[in-house]
Design an enzyme around this catalytic site. Structure first.
Site, mmCIF file in Angstrom:
data_model
loop_
_atom_site.group_PDB
_atom_site.id
_atom_site.type_symbol
_atom_site.label_atom_id
_atom_site.label_comp_id
_atom_site.label_asym_id
_atom_site.label_seq_id
_atom_site.Cartn_x
_atom_site.Cartn_y
_atom_site.Cartn_z
ATOM 1 N N LEU A 33 12.084 24.391 29.416
ATOM 2 C CA LEU A 33 10.661 24.482 29.735
ATOM 3 C C LEU A 33 10.318 23.745 31.030
ATOM 4 O O LEU A 33 11.058 22.837 31.438
ATOM 5 C CB LEU A 33 9.845 23.864 28.594
ATOM 6 C CG LEU A 33 9.937 24.536 27.233
ATOM 7 C CD1 LEU A 33 9.253 23.675 26.167
ATOM 8 C CD2 LEU A 33 9.308 25.939 27.275
ATOM 9 N N SER A 34 9.187 24.094 31.606
ATOM 10 C CA SER A 34 8.691 23.356 32.759
ATOM 11 C C SER A 34 8.466 21.907 32.332
ATOM 12 O O SER A 34 7.910 21.656 31.258
ATOM 13 C CB SER A 34 7.369 23.989 33.215
ATOM 14 O OG SER A 34 6.846 23.285 34.315
ATOM 15 N N SER A 106 14.370 30.169 33.316
ATOM 16 C CA SER A 106 15.172 31.278 32.770
ATOM 17 C C SER A 106 14.974 31.427 31.252
ATOM 18 O O SER A 106 15.891 31.138 30.481
ATOM 19 C CB SER A 106 16.648 31.141 33.144
ATOM 20 O OG SER A 106 17.156 29.856 32.903
HETATM 21 P P1 ADP Z 1 11.563 20.813 35.408
HETATM 22 O O1 ADP Z 1 12.429 20.983 36.620
HETATM 23 O O2 ADP Z 1 12.269 21.116 34.125
HETATM 24 O O3 ADP Z 1 10.227 21.490 35.516
HETATM 25 P P2 ADP Z 1 11.125 18.161 36.410
HETATM 26 O O4 ADP Z 1 12.463 17.538 36.599
HETATM 27 O O5 ADP Z 1 10.434 18.732 37.612
HETATM 28 O O6 ADP Z 1 11.241 19.260 35.259
HETATM 29 O O7 ADP Z 1 10.108 17.140 35.749
HETATM 30 C C1 ADP Z 1 10.479 16.242 34.746
HETATM 31 C C2 ADP Z 1 9.524 15.028 34.839
HETATM 32 O O8 ADP Z 1 9.830 14.120 33.790
HETATM 33 C C3 ADP Z 1 9.678 14.295 36.147
HETATM 34 O O9 ADP Z 1 8.408 13.873 36.572
HETATM 35 C C4 ADP Z 1 10.556 13.095 35.748
HETATM 36 O O10 ADP Z 1 10.335 11.986 36.558
HETATM 37 C C5 ADP Z 1 10.072 12.839 34.319
HETATM 38 N N1 ADP Z 1 11.070 12.181 33.459
HETATM 39 C C6 ADP Z 1 10.852 11.091 32.693
HETATM 40 N N2 ADP Z 1 11.959 10.752 32.005
HETATM 41 C C7 ADP Z 1 12.917 11.624 32.334
HETATM 42 C C8 ADP Z 1 14.287 11.774 31.960
HETATM 43 N N3 ADP Z 1 14.885 10.967 31.080
HETATM 44 N N4 ADP Z 1 14.966 12.820 32.497
HETATM 45 C C9 ADP Z 1 14.376 13.671 33.356
HETATM 46 N N5 ADP Z 1 13.091 13.577 33.748
HETATM 47 C C10 ADP Z 1 12.356 12.558 33.255
#
Ligand code: ADP
Length: 198
Positions: A33-34, A106
């Protein structure tokens, strides 16, 4: 496909391109998910691999939508075409000998299978970001869930567009309980166990 198109066999084959880099090509496909952490973890792994001297390439959802896929929207049909193009590009990079990291929601099993089928056995590694929806929505790093809830964005995965959960991913990571470093370590161990890195 157009008629009269013949495949040319190249003189330098895939394995030779990879062997000059002293590495084995593969594709790590981050799905979820996003807000589940795909970009964050893919980037962290990219940094670790790069610092160890591996030649990698990171393909990321929002970035390809600025160029290669800028003509595509978020209808089911466009999502399929988006993943098809990314799968083919990932394959080209892997053919060039790189370790490819692709981070895309995806949501459809059939699309992920289509990409898996482009790769030799063992080279497609499905990384399912199994972070609970509440955590993803609570994070809402780009404010997209709020927009989707208010109806400003349509066809948003998890809200009014489905996400088909991977049944047998190679790796499952829940970033609500695992830190970025723990996720990266898990991926590095997996690659080492598979003999894809040393
Ligand atoms: P996606 O690419 O799946 O949309 P993102 O990586 O852009 O997700 O966003 C995840 C968000 O969650 C970021 O703001 C990140 O800093 C935060 N976050 C907090 N804890 C974690 C963690 N353990 N692993 C990954 N992201 C994390």
């Amino acid at each position: 496909m157009a008629d009269n198109i013949v495949w040319h066999n190249h003189k330098i084959i895939r394995a030779e391109r990879a062997s000059t880099k002293n590495q084995k090509p593969c594709l790590l496909w981050f799905t979820g998910l996003s807000g589940s952490g795909k970009s964050t973890i893919a980037n962290a792994l990219d940094v670790t691999l790069h610092s160890r001297g591996y030649h990698t390439f990171l393909l990321d959802g929002d970035n390809v939508r600025h160029g290669l896929c800028k003509d595509l929207g978020f209808s089911d049909e466009d999502r399929v075409e988006n993943i098809r193009r990314i799968g083919e590009v990932s394959k080209l990079f892997a053919d060039a000998g790189l370790i490819v990291l692709s981070a895309f929601i995806s949501p459809f099993t059939s699309d992920r299978r289509m990409v898996r089928n482009l790769f030799p056995a063992g080279e497609f590694i499905e990384v399912f970001m199994d972070t609970p929806m509440e955590t993803c929505e609570g994070r809402d790093p780009k404010g997209l869930y709020q927009k989707a809830r208010s109806g400003e964005i349509k066809h948003f995965t998890g809200i009014d567009s489905p996400y088909e959960v991977p049944e047998q991913p190679e790796i499952r990571l829940d970033t609500s309980i695992m830190s970025v470093d723990q996720c990266t370590d898990r991926l590095i161990s997996f690659l080492a166990e598979r003999g894809l890195i040393s």
